[in-house]
Design a protein around this motif. Structure first.
Motif, PDB file in Angstrom:
ATOM      1  N   UNK A 181       1.028  -1.090  -0.065  1.00  0.00           N
ATOM      2  CA  UNK A 181      -0.075  -0.002  -0.221  1.00  0.00           C
ATOM      3  C   UNK A 181       1.416   1.407  -0.288  1.00  0.00           C
ATOM      4  N   UNK A 182       0.256   2.678  -0.069  1.00  0.00           N
ATOM      5  CA  UNK A 182       1.095   3.757  -0.477  1.00  0.00           C
ATOM      6  C   UNK A 182       0.353   4.596   0.317  1.00  0.00           C
ATOM      7  N   UNK A 183       0.910   5.805   0.807  1.00  0.00           N
ATOM      8  CA  UNK A 183       0.144   6.329   1.754  1.00  0.00           C
ATOM      9  C   UNK A 183      -0.092   7.852   0.506  1.00  0.00           C
ATOM     10  N   UNK A 184      -2.026   8.087   0.742  1.00  0.00           N
ATOM     11  CA  UNK A 184      -1.986   9.205  -0.334  1.00  0.00           C
ATOM     12  C   UNK A 184      -2.799  10.264  -0.094  1.00  0.00           C
ATOM     13  N   UNK A 185      -2.268  11.119   0.814  1.00  0.00           N
ATOM     14  CA  UNK A 185      -2.879  11.788   2.247  1.00  0.00           C
ATOM     15  C   UNK A 185      -2.265  13.483   1.464  1.00  0.00           C
ATOM     16  N   UNK A 186      -1.033  13.163   0.516  1.00  0.00           N
ATOM     17  CA  UNK A 186      -1.040  14.215   0.461  1.00  0.00           C
ATOM     18  C   UNK A 186      -1.038  14.472  -1.659  1.00  0.00           C
ATOM     19  N   UNK A 187      -2.138  13.779  -2.197  1.00  0.00           N
ATOM     20  CA  UNK A 187      -2.124  13.768  -3.204  1.00  0.00           C
ATOM     21  C   UNK A 187      -3.868  13.056  -3.761  1.00  0.00           C
ATOM     22  N   UNK A 188      -4.955  14.002  -2.483  1.00  0.00           N
ATOM     23  CA  UNK A 188      -6.196  13.440  -2.249  1.00  0.00           C
ATOM     24  C   UNK A 188      -6.843  14.597  -3.130  1.00  0.00           C
ATOM     25  N   UNK A 189      -6.369  15.748  -3.836  1.00  0.00           N
ATOM     26  CA  UNK A 189      -6.869  17.308  -4.251  1.00  0.00           C
ATOM     27  C   UNK A 189      -6.383  17.729  -4.867  1.00  0.00           C
ATOM     28  N   UNK A 190      -6.552  17.012  -6.026  1.00  0.00           N
ATOM     29  CA  UNK A 190      -5.403  17.056  -7.074  1.00  0.00           C
ATOM     30  C   UNK A 190      -6.408  17.487  -8.840  1.00  0.00           C
ATOM     31  N   UNK A 191      -7.376  17.422  -8.864  1.00  0.00           N
ATOM     32  CA  UNK A 191      -8.421  17.579  -9.915  1.00  0.00           C
ATOM     33  C   UNK A 191      -7.628  17.539 -11.355  1.00  0.00           C
ATOM     34  N   UNK A 192      -7.615  16.745 -11.462  1.00  0.00           N
ATOM     35  CA  UNK A 192      -6.639  16.093 -13.037  1.00  0.00           C
ATOM     36  C   UNK A 192      -4.918  17.139 -12.925  1.00  0.00           C
ATOM     37  N   UNK A 193      -4.304  17.141 -11.841  1.00  0.00           N
ATOM     38  CA  UNK A 193      -3.344  17.615 -11.746  1.00  0.00           C
ATOM     39  C   UNK A 193      -2.071  16.971 -12.083  1.00  0.00           C
ATOM     40  N   UNK A 194      -1.572  16.942 -12.879  1.00  0.00           N
ATOM     41  CA  UNK A 194      -0.336  15.741 -13.764  1.00  0.00           C
ATOM     42  C   UNK A 194       0.112  16.102 -12.618  1.00  0.00           C
ATOM     43  N   UNK A 195       1.153  16.513 -12.089  1.00  0.00           N
ATOM     44  CA  UNK A 195       1.728  16.648 -10.662  1.00  0.00           C
ATOM     45  C   UNK A 195       1.494  15.577  -9.924  1.00  0.00           C
ATOM     46  N   UNK A 196       0.285  15.752  -9.561  1.00  0.00           N
ATOM     47  CA  UNK A 196       0.329  15.146  -8.577  1.00  0.00           C
ATOM     48  C   UNK A 196      -0.103  13.534  -8.790  1.00  0.00           C
ATOM     49  N   UNK A 197      -0.675  13.297  -9.595  1.00  0.00           N
ATOM     50  CA  UNK A 197      -0.978  11.699  -9.733  1.00  0.00           C
ATOM     51  C   UNK A 197       0.623  10.918 -10.032  1.00  0.00           C
ATOM     52  N   UNK A 198       1.722  11.903 -10.411  1.00  0.00           N
ATOM     53  CA  UNK A 198       2.883  11.504 -10.391  1.00  0.00           C
ATOM     54  C   UNK A 198       3.321  11.904  -9.096  1.00  0.00           C
ATOM     55  N   UNK A 199       3.047  11.781  -8.326  1.00  0.00           N
ATOM     56  CA  UNK A 199       3.856  12.112  -7.175  1.00  0.00           C
ATOM     57  C   UNK A 199       2.985  10.607  -6.124  1.00  0.00           C
ATOM     58  N   UNK A 200       1.651  10.961  -6.554  1.00  0.00           N
ATOM     59  CA  UNK A 200       0.995   9.451  -5.933  1.00  0.00           C
ATOM     60  C   UNK A 200       2.001   8.603  -6.843  1.00  0.00           C
ATOM     61  N   UNK A 201       2.405   7.954  -7.390  1.00  0.00           N
ATOM     62  CA  UNK A 201       3.510   7.251  -8.445  1.00  0.00           C
ATOM     63  C   UNK A 201       4.450   6.643  -7.976  1.00  0.00           C
ATOM     64  N   UNK A 202       5.015   7.965  -7.399  1.00  0.00           N
ATOM     65  CA  UNK A 202       6.571   7.970  -6.618  1.00  0.00           C
ATOM     66  C   UNK A 202       6.428   7.709  -5.036  1.00  0.00           C
ATOM     67  N   UNK A 203       4.799   7.600  -4.691  1.00  0.00           N
ATOM     68  CA  UNK A 203       5.285   7.361  -3.561  1.00  0.00           C
ATOM     69  C   UNK A 203       5.704   5.990  -2.745  1.00  0.00           C
ATOM     70  N   UNK A 204       6.184   6.362  -1.592  1.00  0.00           N
ATOM     71  CA  UNK A 204       6.501   4.651  -0.431  1.00  0.00           C
ATOM     72  C   UNK A 204       6.027   3.968  -0.801  1.00  0.00           C
ATOM     73  N   UNK A 205       6.110   2.692  -1.307  1.00  0.00           N
ATOM     74  CA  UNK A 205       5.807   1.473  -1.090  1.00  0.00           C
ATOM     75  C   UNK A 205       5.633   0.682   0.249  1.00  0.00           C
ATOM     76  N   UNK A 206       4.568   0.739   0.756  1.00  0.00           N
ATOM     77  CA  UNK A 206       4.744  -0.339   1.684  1.00  0.00           C
ATOM     78  C   UNK A 206       4.228  -2.007   2.334  1.00  0.00           C
ATOM     79  N   UNK A 207       5.180  -2.778   2.662  1.00  0.00           N
ATOM     80  CA  UNK A 207       4.443  -3.642   2.378  1.00  0.00           C
ATOM     81  C   UNK A 207       4.068  -4.882   3.318  1.00  0.00           C
ATOM     82  N   UNK A 208       2.951  -5.080   3.683  1.00  0.00           N
ATOM     83  CA  UNK A 208       2.698  -6.259   5.090  1.00  0.00           C
ATOM     84  C   UNK A 208       2.538  -7.861   4.475  1.00  0.00           C
ATOM     85  N   UNK A 209       2.771  -8.384   5.435  1.00  0.00           N
ATOM     86  CA  UNK A 209       2.599  -9.961   4.958  1.00  0.00           C
ATOM     87  C   UNK A 209       1.740 -10.083   5.626  1.00  0.00           C
TER      88      UNK A 209
END
Length: 542
Positions: free
Chosen positions: A238-266
């Motif tokens: 999973x990834x943290x999306x707390x900083x990429x929620x109000x993007x309204x078609x903002x491509x920069x924010x879309x890229x931010x979400x793609x670059x978010x740190x990936x957290x893994x749970x066994x």
């Protein structure tokens, strides 16, 4: 317990007076009643000249002489019999904090297992702020809105607890809602509802209980992948999306979400309680090879009338009872399609329920008092997989999306909803004015011709259905009643297949609730959450 049925009451009385009348009807001595429980209460309005309440009451009775015509029933138990085989070294992961996910988590913690719940939206209190912001300004938070966030899509609706699923687990769901603060009357009224204003507090109380008993919530986090080895689940990412929620078609924010740190749970157990609008998760599930199929669903519009008119049509004008705002449930079966009303909200408002940029979705909402000027309901037409192009199980999802994008453009591309007077819709004419019924949708509305965006089979069936409903409920086709477009998310467009143990073709993955295609509303989703929790607990994991 003795069950006293068919107690007809034609005046407004408190519960104890009703219990006394019930005992008198059955020739029982009320002084020997240790306690009583209102088991069922409904309104019989078939005869407008004689409207009455119909009660069923259970009593704990000490008398020796019991008439033969009285049912003897066991005192109701709300305990689940679960044979827990699960080892507690790996924590189950639940995706989604709607009714399915919450009730799954609740049953797990009550049995000593501590789940992790991943929810892309916010806590219900903070989610309320995002919804209020959208209503005021049209600024959409794509992860925290009517569809996404703690409590699920049903939280900001009418909180309706009716269901067509006859399952004894439903009584457990109602009792748990009461335990967490819902009005006690939901246990016995014929058409129970909590109301959005109450449900917000109930959901928060449930979350706090789950946390106090070892459950963990990861809000504003989103499932993006899960790992499979030898046909078995081994982890979820999973990834943290707390900083990429109000993007309204903002491509920069879309890229931010793609670059978010990936957290893994066994984990060895992943419950997919994802809701009916988690489109990117549907695509990921399909990509990972879970068996899926198209399923029937429905699309249509919201219709608004004056609540006063609905009350008069349903109750007449002679009753002296202080009746609640009237409801209706109507169905029409045409030659090729069915049309029906759904999620009727007395005294409510039509809600903007978009969860993706550039799309309009509507739903209905009522507070517990149901004291608004208008009544609203979805009027829906059945859609089948034969209506979709292509062979992908996701074709129904794309069908929904296309309609919602058309509604967005017709409304003005600003989250205003396209609306039309019913008379104009029936005559295929763009509306030029708003009459006696004022639309409640916010942030705003645009006078339109909804036939421009609806498939012809939907338009034709809606017309037939509305005229048919007017013969059953006088005034339904009122010229000034308002149609708001579009309602497309009444149920999931896909089903994620599972076996008799509620497991998908990937061992350890449990499709659950409405999004997975196994429920249709708060009650049935909560029941399915309980069933999935039971399946997780009773499975021995190596």
């Amino acid at each position: 317990m003795l069950r006293l049925e068919n107690i007809k009451i034609r005046e407004d009385l408190d519960e104890e007076e009703v219990a006394k009348i019930a005992c008198k009807n059955y020739k029982l001595d009320y002084s020997k009643v240790q306690k009583f429980i209102i088991y069922k209460k409904s309104i019989d309005a078939r005869n407008k000249e004689d409207i009455y309440y119909n009660y069923t009451i259970d009593i704990d009775y000490l008398g020796n002489k019991i008439p033969k015509n009285i049912k003897v029933v066991p005192e109701e138990s709300f305990e689940l019999n679960i044979d827990v085989k699960r080892a507690k070294n790996k924590r189950p992961v639940i995706i989604g904090a709607g009714p399915a996910g919450l009730f799954c988590a609740l049953i797990l913690v009550k049995n000593g297992v501590k789940p992790i719940i991943i929810e892309q939206g916010k806590r219900v209190e903070d989610r309320q702020k995002d919804i209020d912001e959208f209503i005021k300004t049209g600024k959409l938070n794509i992860n925290s809105n009517i569809q996404f966030g703690e409590g699920g899509a049903g939280t900001f609706s009418d909180g309706k607890l009716t269901t067509g699923v006859n399952n004894p687990l439903g009584r457990i769901v109602l009792k748990e809602f009461v335990n967490f603060g819902a009005p006690n009357q939901i246990m016995y009224v014929n058409k129970p509802h909590i109301g959005t204003d109450n449900l917000v507090n109930v959901i928060a109380n449930m979350r706090n209980y789950i946390i106090e008993n070892g459950g963990e919530f990861l809000f504003e986090n989103k499932l993006v992948d899960f790992k499979i080895e030898d046909g078995k689940l081994v982890s979820a990412s999973y990834i943290d999306v707390s900083e990429t929620v109000n993007r309204n078609d903002n491509k920069e924010d879309l890229q931010k979400e793609e670059n978010n740190k990936l957290n893994e749970l066994e984990t060895d157990s992943l419950v997919l309680a994802i809701g009916h609008s988690a489109r990117d998760t549907f695509e990921k599930v399909y990509e990972k090879g879970l068996n899926m199929e198209k399923k029937n669903f429905s699309v249509g519009v919201r219709i608004e009338h004056k609540q006063e008119m609905i009350n008069k049509s349903q109750y007449g004008t002679k009753t002296k009872l202080k009746l609640p705002p009237a409801e209706y449930k109507l169905a029409y079966h045409g030659k090729n399609r069915s049309c029906y009303t759904f999620c009727m909200c007395p005294g409510g408002t039509v809600m903007g329920s978009s969860s993706n940029n550039g799309e309009i979705v509507t739903n209905g909402m009522s507070k517990f008092a149901r004291d608004g000027e208008n009544a609203n309901s979805a009027v829906l037409v059945s859609v089948t997989p034969d209506d979709f192009k292509g062979n992908s199980p996701l074709e129904g999802m794309y069908f929904q999306k296309e309609l919602e994008e058309k509604a967005f453009k017709l409304g003005g591309s600003n989250y205003y909803a396209p609306i039309q007077r019913t008379e104009d819709f029936l005559n295929n004419k763009k509306s030029e004015f708003i009459g006696d019924v004022k639309p409640t949708y916010k942030p705003g509305v645009t006078l339109s011709n909804l036939q421009e965006i609806l498939p012809q089979f939907v338009t034709d069936t809606l017309k037939e259905g509305i005229l048919n409903f007017d013969t059953k409920l006088h005034g339904f086709a009122n010229p000034d009643s308002i149609l708001t477009g579009l309602e497309t998310r009444s149920s999931s467009p896909v089903r994620i297949l599972r076996n008799e143990n509620l497991v998908s073709n990937i061992e350890g993955v449990y499709p659950c609730g409405e999004g997975a295609g196994y429920a249709g509303g708060i009650m049935s989703a909560a029941v399915d959450g309980i069933k999935c929790a039971k399946a997780v607990l009773e499975r021995s994991c190596q």
